[in-house]
Design a protein around this motif. Structure first.
Motif, PDB file in Angstrom:
ATOM      1  N   TYR A  68      89.246  31.162  49.264  1.00  0.00           N
ATOM      2  CA  TYR A  68      88.211  30.268  48.857  1.00  0.00           C
ATOM      3  C   TYR A  68      86.533  30.678  49.278  1.00  0.00           C
ATOM      4  O   TYR A  68      85.710  30.842  48.555  1.00  0.00           O
ATOM      5  N   ALA A  71      85.759  34.334  48.109  1.00  0.00           N
ATOM      6  CA  ALA A  71      86.086  34.594  46.737  1.00  0.00           C
ATOM      7  C   ALA A  71      85.041  35.744  46.214  1.00  0.00           C
ATOM      8  O   ALA A  71      85.299  36.641  45.522  1.00  0.00           O
ATOM      9  N   THR A  90      85.080  34.503  40.643  1.00  0.00           N
ATOM     10  CA  THR A  90      84.860  33.719  41.972  1.00  0.00           C
ATOM     11  C   THR A  90      85.463  32.356  41.478  1.00  0.00           C
ATOM     12  O   THR A  90      85.957  31.856  42.224  1.00  0.00           O
ATOM     13  N   THR A  91      84.920  31.898  40.388  1.00  0.00           N
ATOM     14  CA  THR A  91      85.508  30.433  39.904  1.00  0.00           C
ATOM     15  C   THR A  91      86.920  30.302  39.758  1.00  0.00           C
ATOM     16  O   THR A  91      87.505  29.455  40.302  1.00  0.00           O
ATOM     17  N   ARG A  94      88.630  30.346  43.067  1.00  0.00           N
ATOM     18  CA  ARG A  94      88.542  29.514  43.985  1.00  0.00           C
ATOM     19  C   ARG A  94      89.633  28.290  43.425  1.00  0.00           C
ATOM     20  O   ARG A  94      90.223  27.512  44.158  1.00  0.00           O
ATOM     21  N   CYS A  97      93.039  29.136  44.557  1.00  0.00           N
ATOM     22  CA  CYS A  97      93.074  28.797  45.891  1.00  0.00           C
ATOM     23  C   CYS A  97      93.329  27.302  46.245  1.00  0.00           C
ATOM     24  O   CYS A  97      94.188  26.985  47.092  1.00  0.00           O
ATOM     25  N   VAL A  98      92.828  26.465  45.397  1.00  0.00           N
ATOM     26  CA  VAL A  98      92.814  25.146  45.537  1.00  0.00           C
ATOM     27  C   VAL A  98      94.591  24.767  45.316  1.00  0.00           C
ATOM     28  O   VAL A  98      95.149  23.852  46.272  1.00  0.00           O
TER      29      VAL A  98
END
Length: 191
Positions: A68, A71, A90-91, A94, A97-98
């Motif tokens: 996160y 990223a 990146t979005t 992330r 990753c959540v």
């Protein structure tokens, strides 16, 4: 006479495999042996499932946090010259990753179900992540691009992971309860 791996493999393949209840390779016998080893009080394996799940969860949270935080740098490794690709990637990373720490429960649950011979449940879990949830989510989200756009595509895998986790949770808890009951039954039988 020196034997190599191929000789052993040929011998193994030549032996007929009868999967009845008396055979040591039958699924019920493998399950019985696995349960016995996992619940044996004399070994340190008794708390092994909980320790492994805890270690997997901690590792998943640490890796997810690193992913996160880093990223943008990770995305730049693949396409440093295109800022839009880095922003979209990146979005997406992330968001993934959540939901990544949930896989610390999903994958061990699936493997445990396979190991103890509950193949139907293990097969359902194996199909959940990509087949039962991801494909329908991605198709629905692609049909409605005006509503969610690229965000919908980015959210499809994390949502799939969440749904898979929700299916794996009761199955994994059931296995842990079964192990606990087998352990208590073994202790009662010995006393």
């Amino acid at each position: 006479m020196k034997r190599d791996w191929f000789d052993l493999l040929e011998d193994y393949q030549a032996q007929p495999l009868d999967l009845d209840e008396e055979n040591p390779y039958s699924s019920s016998r493998i399950r019985e042996m696995t349960m016995k080893r996992m619940t044996d009080k004399k070994t340190k394996r008794r708390r092994l499932p909980v320790r492994l799940l805890t270690a997997a969860a901690v590792a998943a949270v640490v890796l997810a946090a690193l992913g996160y935080v880093f990223a943008p740098q990770l995305m730049a490794l693949f396409r440093a010259d295109d800022l839009e690709v880095i922003a979209i990637g990146t979005t997406a990373l992330r968001m993934q990753c959540v939901s990544f720490p949930l896989m610390a429960w999903f994958f061990p649950s699936s493997m445990t179900l396979q190991t103890i011979g509950q193949s139907a449940k293990a097969s359902v879990l194996a199909m959940c992540r990509q087949g039962l949830f991801f494909l329908p989510l991605i198709l629905v989200l692609l049909i409605l691009p005006n509503v969610l756009g690229i965000t919908g595509i980015q959210l499809s895998q994390p949502f799939s992971d969440l749904c898979s986790f929700l299916v794996a949770l009761p199955m994994g808890i059931g296995v842990l309860r079964e192990l606990k009951a087998a352990q208590l039954g073994e202790e009662a039988r010995k006393s």
